[in-house]
Design a protein around this motif. Structure first.
Motif, short mmCIF file in Angstrom:
data_model
loop_
_atom_site.label_atom_id
_atom_site.label_comp_id
_atom_site.label_asym_id
_atom_site.label_seq_id
_atom_site.Cartn_x
_atom_site.Cartn_y
_atom_site.Cartn_z
N TRP A 1 60.90 38.81 44.31
CA TRP A 1 59.77 39.58 44.83
C TRP A 1 58.84 38.66 45.61
O TRP A 1 58.46 37.59 45.13
N THR A 2 58.52 39.06 46.82
CA THR A 2 57.59 38.27 47.63
C THR A 2 56.19 38.84 47.46
O THR A 2 55.98 40.03 47.70
N PRO A 3 55.24 38.02 47.04
CA PRO A 3 53.87 38.55 46.93
C PRO A 3 53.28 38.79 48.31
O PRO A 3 53.43 37.97 49.21
N VAL A 4 52.64 39.92 48.48
CA VAL A 4 52.06 40.28 49.76
C VAL A 4 50.54 40.33 49.65
O VAL A 4 49.82 40.02 50.60
N TRP A 5 50.07 40.69 48.48
CA TRP A 5 48.63 40.81 48.27
C TRP A 5 48.40 40.64 46.78
O TRP A 5 49.15 41.19 45.97
N SER A 6 47.39 39.90 46.41
CA SER A 6 47.18 39.69 44.98
C SER A 6 45.71 39.72 44.60
O SER A 6 44.89 39.03 45.20
N GLU A 7 45.40 40.52 43.65
CA GLU A 7 44.02 40.60 43.15
C GLU A 7 43.92 40.26 41.67
O GLU A 7 42.83 40.16 41.13
#
Lengths: 134, 159
Positions: free
Chosen positions: A80-86
């Motif tokens: 899984w490629t992270p695209v946005w992380s909060e």
């Protein structure tokens, strides 16, 4: 409210509402969101721990200190490629100083859907009693 | 029962939501964002902008992708599964729901609404979107449509 502030569990100053320790030697932790409620015979603490399972949760009461540590068990699959992380992949830690007059051996804890609900019963003599006027 | 203390921020709805406004953030943005995360993840400003609203407002959201799917993970602790709505319409995924909690006056219980939309980047097989709720985290799996997938091209044998 002043009365309440004196009586209720309060987070340790150092481990308050925000993460501490940016240093290299110590691990970053994050203080979870929580709510403290009070009824005549108990305090209720709701601690929001999304992603935490029972096995990832440690809760201890020592004297008048309650310490909670927890970790998110979910880990991102490798492909899984992270695209946005909060969300932060940090351990949760909360430290509450308990008031006097609690029956700490009767603390009840339940974890469901990422929320830990603690019930801290007040000792009989510390409970508020309604006095009947004759 | 009355509320005596909480460290949750109050309701805050903002139109300035990057995952909706500018759509699925590009990887270059992610890199920049990562830098920002590292430097100021814990500034008030950053938290105000991040979706760390548990009781109301915008739930914290992570986005991922692999060859086959897009994934949206959202922190929704303490929700009833039945109280969560997941909708997909014209490339926009909207998650909404409500939970009971104490109002700021600490006396009355009220319902708090959460809602967040994600603008998805490309063709999604909308009929095959799946959602799962576990340990207070919602995971939505959105399969990419066949033509949007990275495909291996088969080389035909010469006759």
């Amino acid at each position: 409210m002043a009365f309440g502030k004196k009586l209720i569990p309060r987070p340790d100053e150092e481990l308050g509402a925000r993460p501490v320790n940016r240093g290299v030697t110590e691990r970053l932790v994050i203080a979870p969101d929580y709510e403290i409620k009070e009824s005549d015979d108990a305090f209720g603490v709701e601690i929001f721990l999304p992603g935490v399972r029972r096995d990832d949760l440690n809760l201890s009461v020592e004297g008048r200190e309650l310490v909670l540590t927890a970790a998110r068990s979910w880990k991102k699959p490798d492909d899984w490629t992270p695209v946005w992380s909060e969300t932060a992949d940090l351990d949760y830690r909360l430290h509450l100083s308990l008031p006097e007059g609690l029956e700490t051996e009767k603390v009840h804890a339940q974890l469901k859907d990422g929320v830990l609900r603690l019930t801290l019963p007040k000792a009989k003599q510390a409970q508020r009693r309604k006095i009947k006027i004759e | 029962m009355r509320l005596i203390e909480r460290n949750l921020p109050g309701a805050l709805f903002s139109h300035r939501d990057p995952i909706f406004q500018s759509g699925w953030p590009q990887l270059s943005d992610w890199a920049r964002n990562f830098d920002r995360l590292f430097n100021s993840a814990f500034d008030d400003d950053f938290f105000g902008y991040r979706g760390d609203r548990l009781l109301s407002g915008r739930p914290a959201t992570d986005l991922y992708e692999d060859g086959e799917n897009f994934y949206v993970r959202m922190d929704l602790p303490g929700m009833e599964k039945e109280a969560i709505n997941v909708e997909m319409e014209r490339g926009i995924l909207t998650v909404s729901g409500s939970r009971r909690g104490f109002g700021d006056d600490g006396k009355e219980e009220r319902s708090f609404e959460v809602r967040r939309s994600v603008r998805l980047p490309e063709a999604i097989a909308e009929d095959h979107v799946k959602a799962a709720y576990e340990d207070g985290v919602l995971t939505v799996t959105l399969p990419k449509r066949e033509e949007a997938r990275a495909r291996r091209v088969m080389i035909e044998e010469g006759k």
